[in-house]
Design a protein around this motif. Structure first.
Motif, PDB file in Angstrom:
ATOM      1  N   LEU A   8       0.845  -1.193   0.000  1.00  0.00           N
ATOM      2  CA  LEU A   8       0.000   0.000   0.000  1.00  0.00           C
ATOM      3  C   LEU A   8       0.880   1.243   0.000  1.00  0.00           C
ATOM      4  N   SER A   9       0.630   2.158  -0.942  1.00  0.00           N
ATOM      5  CA  SER A   9       1.334   3.442  -0.991  1.00  0.00           C
ATOM      6  C   SER A   9       0.338   4.576  -0.824  1.00  0.00           C
ATOM      7  N   MET A  10       0.779   5.632  -0.145  1.00  0.00           N
ATOM      8  CA  MET A  10      -0.034   6.832   0.049  1.00  0.00           C
ATOM      9  C   MET A  10       0.466   7.920  -0.891  1.00  0.00           C
ATOM     10  N   ILE A  11      -0.473   8.612  -1.550  1.00  0.00           N
ATOM     11  CA  ILE A  11      -0.119   9.661  -2.505  1.00  0.00           C
ATOM     12  C   ILE A  11      -0.839  10.947  -2.132  1.00  0.00           C
ATOM     13  N   THR A  12      -0.075  12.037  -2.094  1.00  0.00           N
ATOM     14  CA  THR A  12      -0.621  13.366  -1.825  1.00  0.00           C
ATOM     15  C   THR A  12      -0.246  14.290  -2.973  1.00  0.00           C
ATOM     16  N   CYS A  13      -1.248  14.871  -3.608  1.00  0.00           N
ATOM     17  CA  CYS A  13      -1.018  15.888  -4.640  1.00  0.00           C
ATOM     18  C   CYS A  13      -1.109  17.255  -3.969  1.00  0.00           C
ATOM     19  N   SER A  14      -0.084  18.078  -4.138  1.00  0.00           N
ATOM     20  CA  SER A  14      -0.082  19.363  -3.462  1.00  0.00           C
ATOM     21  C   SER A  14       0.598  20.407  -4.334  1.00  0.00           C
ATOM     22  N   TYR A  15       0.750  21.625  -3.793  1.00  0.00           N
ATOM     23  CA  TYR A  15       1.457  22.692  -4.485  1.00  0.00           C
ATOM     24  C   TYR A  15       1.844  23.753  -3.456  1.00  0.00           C
ATOM     25  N   ALA A  16       2.676  24.718  -3.871  1.00  0.00           N
ATOM     26  CA  ALA A  16       3.301  25.645  -2.934  1.00  0.00           C
ATOM     27  C   ALA A  16       2.325  26.342  -1.984  1.00  0.00           C
ATOM     28  N   PRO A  17       1.163  26.862  -2.459  1.00  0.00           N
ATOM     29  CA  PRO A  17       0.257  27.529  -1.516  1.00  0.00           C
ATOM     30  C   PRO A  17      -0.219  26.637  -0.368  1.00  0.00           C
ATOM     31  N   ASP A  18      -0.153  25.315  -0.533  1.00  0.00           N
ATOM     32  CA  ASP A  18      -0.588  24.392   0.522  1.00  0.00           C
ATOM     33  C   ASP A  18       0.593  23.779   1.282  1.00  0.00           C
ATOM     34  N   TYR A  19       1.762  24.373   1.156  1.00  0.00           N
ATOM     35  CA  TYR A  19       2.951  23.754   1.755  1.00  0.00           C
ATOM     36  C   TYR A  19       2.797  23.569   3.262  1.00  0.00           C
ATOM     37  N   GLN A  20       2.345  24.611   3.978  1.00  0.00           N
ATOM     38  CA  GLN A  20       2.214  24.502   5.430  1.00  0.00           C
ATOM     39  C   GLN A  20       1.274  23.377   5.815  1.00  0.00           C
ATOM     40  N   ARG A  21       0.156  23.287   5.112  1.00  0.00           N
ATOM     41  CA  ARG A  21      -0.796  22.220   5.401  1.00  0.00           C
ATOM     42  C   ARG A  21      -0.180  20.848   5.124  1.00  0.00           C
ATOM     43  N   CYS A  22       0.517  20.752   4.002  1.00  0.00           N
ATOM     44  CA  CYS A  22       1.144  19.479   3.652  1.00  0.00           C
ATOM     45  C   CYS A  22       2.209  19.096   4.680  1.00  0.00           C
ATOM     46  N   GLU A  23       2.919  20.087   5.180  1.00  0.00           N
ATOM     47  CA  GLU A  23       3.928  19.815   6.215  1.00  0.00           C
ATOM     48  C   GLU A  23       3.275  19.217   7.455  1.00  0.00           C
ATOM     49  N   ARG A  24       2.114  19.761   7.852  1.00  0.00           N
ATOM     50  CA  ARG A  24       1.411  19.222   9.016  1.00  0.00           C
ATOM     51  C   ARG A  24       0.893  17.809   8.741  1.00  0.00           C
ATOM     52  N   LEU A  25       0.379  17.593   7.514  1.00  0.00           N
ATOM     53  CA  LEU A  25      -0.034  16.237   7.138  1.00  0.00           C
ATOM     54  C   LEU A  25       1.136  15.273   7.282  1.00  0.00           C
ATOM     55  N   CYS A  26       2.297  15.658   6.767  1.00  0.00           N
ATOM     56  CA  CYS A  26       3.461  14.771   6.799  1.00  0.00           C
ATOM     57  C   CYS A  26       3.880  14.444   8.236  1.00  0.00           C
ATOM     58  N   ARG A  27       3.833  15.443   9.109  1.00  0.00           N
ATOM     59  CA  ARG A  27       4.166  15.176  10.514  1.00  0.00           C
ATOM     60  C   ARG A  27       3.196  14.162  11.110  1.00  0.00           C
ATOM     61  N   SER A  28       1.912  14.295  10.763  1.00  0.00           N
ATOM     62  CA  SER A  28       0.923  13.360  11.296  1.00  0.00           C
ATOM     63  C   SER A  28       1.095  11.965  10.701  1.00  0.00           C
ATOM     64  N   VAL A  29       1.479  11.893   9.429  1.00  0.00           N
ATOM     65  CA  VAL A  29       1.752  10.596   8.801  1.00  0.00           C
ATOM     66  C   VAL A  29       2.899   9.906   9.525  1.00  0.00           C
ATOM     67  N   ASP A  30       3.961  10.646   9.795  1.00  0.00           N
ATOM     68  CA  ASP A  30       5.121  10.044  10.448  1.00  0.00           C
ATOM     69  C   ASP A  30       4.818   9.612  11.877  1.00  0.00           C
ATOM     70  N   ARG A  31       3.858  10.269  12.503  1.00  0.00           N
ATOM     71  CA  ARG A  31       3.493   9.895  13.867  1.00  0.00           C
ATOM     72  C   ARG A  31       2.533   8.714  13.913  1.00  0.00           C
ATOM     73  N   TRP A  32       1.524   8.699  13.012  1.00  0.00           N
ATOM     74  CA  TRP A  32       0.413   7.779  13.168  1.00  0.00           C
ATOM     75  C   TRP A  32       0.323   6.680  12.110  1.00  0.00           C
ATOM     76  N   VAL A  33       0.947   6.855  10.961  1.00  0.00           N
ATOM     77  CA  VAL A  33       0.784   5.893   9.864  1.00  0.00           C
ATOM     78  C   VAL A  33       1.898   4.867   9.880  1.00  0.00           C
ATOM     79  N   SER A  34       1.533   3.627   9.737  1.00  0.00           N
ATOM     80  CA  SER A  34       2.494   2.509   9.770  1.00  0.00           C
ATOM     81  C   SER A  34       3.657   2.765   8.819  1.00  0.00           C
ATOM     82  N   GLY A  35       4.862   2.479   9.299  1.00  0.00           N
ATOM     83  CA  GLY A  35       6.074   2.790   8.554  1.00  0.00           C
ATOM     84  C   GLY A  35       6.259   2.004   7.277  1.00  0.00           C
ATOM     85  N   ASP A  36       5.478   0.941   7.060  1.00  0.00           N
ATOM     86  CA  ASP A  36       5.613   0.169   5.823  1.00  0.00           C
ATOM     87  C   ASP A  36       4.807   0.771   4.673  1.00  0.00           C
TER      88      ASP A  36
END
Length: 297
Positions: A8-36
């Motif tokens: 299973l792979s996770m895909i996020t489509c984003s762009y510069a205006p959403d960088y801050q939001r994407c950064e927060r998503l990534c932090r939550s992924v690293d905290r809560w989403v299984s490392g595999d």
């Protein structure tokens, strides 16, 4: 039939205006989403350097222009318009749908899950949340959203897959949507067979289109849900706040986090400050919440 061990792979489509939001998503992924579960960020080429700051052992950043077939260019100084190889103008939100429909050029995984930039995970999430006995979850709500613009999206999907003009009986639009790579490739080939042109051309030039409805309709009408390796699910895995009152209710506890929700969506146009959003999610993270690992959504 699909095996239980499909990646299973996770895909996020984003762009510069959403960088801050994407950064927060990534932090939550690293905290809560299984490392595999690998995480891919797909952004316009001019934003790649910015988003590479979010790369780590499980996260890669790739350019839209490198994964979407054909030739597409983003207009200079514009985040809303692209051009295809024949200088046909493509709206930014349609281009994002073309990018999602190109997910098989991003990852080699059979199982794909899409996480938008304005999501944040607040509970544990693993492959077992969306896979049951080798069957992958398909967001599919019977009889929902059969009017207005949603109906037009169904009509366009029917046109693209060569079916009669219709509502396909279910709504397929939601958060943390899951697809099978093999069916995505089948859909692309089916669109080309139906219209004798590259699949992405018909999608990119559509005025009304939904990638999630297009995939769902293809699975239902062409593949058949019973043969698809999907199981149908009408439970939303994300607690969505589309209006300010909903975010306020989530923050003050009058509308607590839904039992099955593993993530929260705070719509970007709610007028919440960055501090407000971080406080809401911080309070959710601090709460004593029952882990949902192994519970199908």
């Amino acid at each position: 039939m699909p095996t239980h061990h499909e990646e299973l792979s996770m895909i996020t489509c984003s762009y510069a205006p959403d960088y801050q939001r994407c950064e927060r998503l990534c932090r939550s992924v690293d905290r809560w989403v299984s490392g595999d579960i690998a995480h891919w960020l797909v952004v316009p080429a001019r934003d790649v350097a910015l988003f590479r700051t979010l790369s780590n052992g499980r996260r890669n950043v790739v350019a839209v222009e490198d994964v979407v077939p054909g030739k597409f260019w983003q207009l200079p100084k514009s985040t809303r318009w692209w051009l295809d190889s024949r200088a046909w103008p493509v709206r930014g939100w349609v281009m994002q749908q073309v990018t999602k429909l190109s997910a098989n050029f991003v990852s080699s995984a059979e199982l794909i899950i899409f996480a938008d930039s304005d999501l944040q995970f607040v509970r544990p999430f693993s492959r077992d949340n969306v896979v049951h006995d080798g069957q992958l979850r398909l967001h599919r709500i019977a009889g929902a959203k059969d009017t207005g613009e949603h109906l037009l999206w169904h009509h366009k999907a029917a046109d693209l897959i060569g079916a009669k003009k219709q509502y396909f009986g279910h709504d397929y639009i939601g958060q943390l949507i899951t697809w099978r790579r093999s069916h995505l490739e089948g859909l692309q080939q089916h669109l080309e067979d139906q219209h004798s042109r590259p699949w992405y051309q018909g999608v990119a030039r559509a005025l009304k289109v939904s990638e999630y409805i297009l995939y769902g309709a293809y699975v239902d009408v062409v593949v058949g849900i019973d043969k698809s390796g999907h199981f149908s699910c009408d439970q939303d895995p994300v607690h969505c706040c589309w209006f300010k009152e909903e975010a306020d209710a989530l923050a003050n506890g009058t509308n607590p986090l839904q039992e099955r929700a593993v993530a929260v969506l705070l719509q970007s146009n709610l007028g919440l400050s960055d501090q407000d959003e971080q406080r809401i999610v911080r309070d959710l993270n601090a709460s004593s919440l029952r882990p949902l690992e192994g519970l199908a959504l």
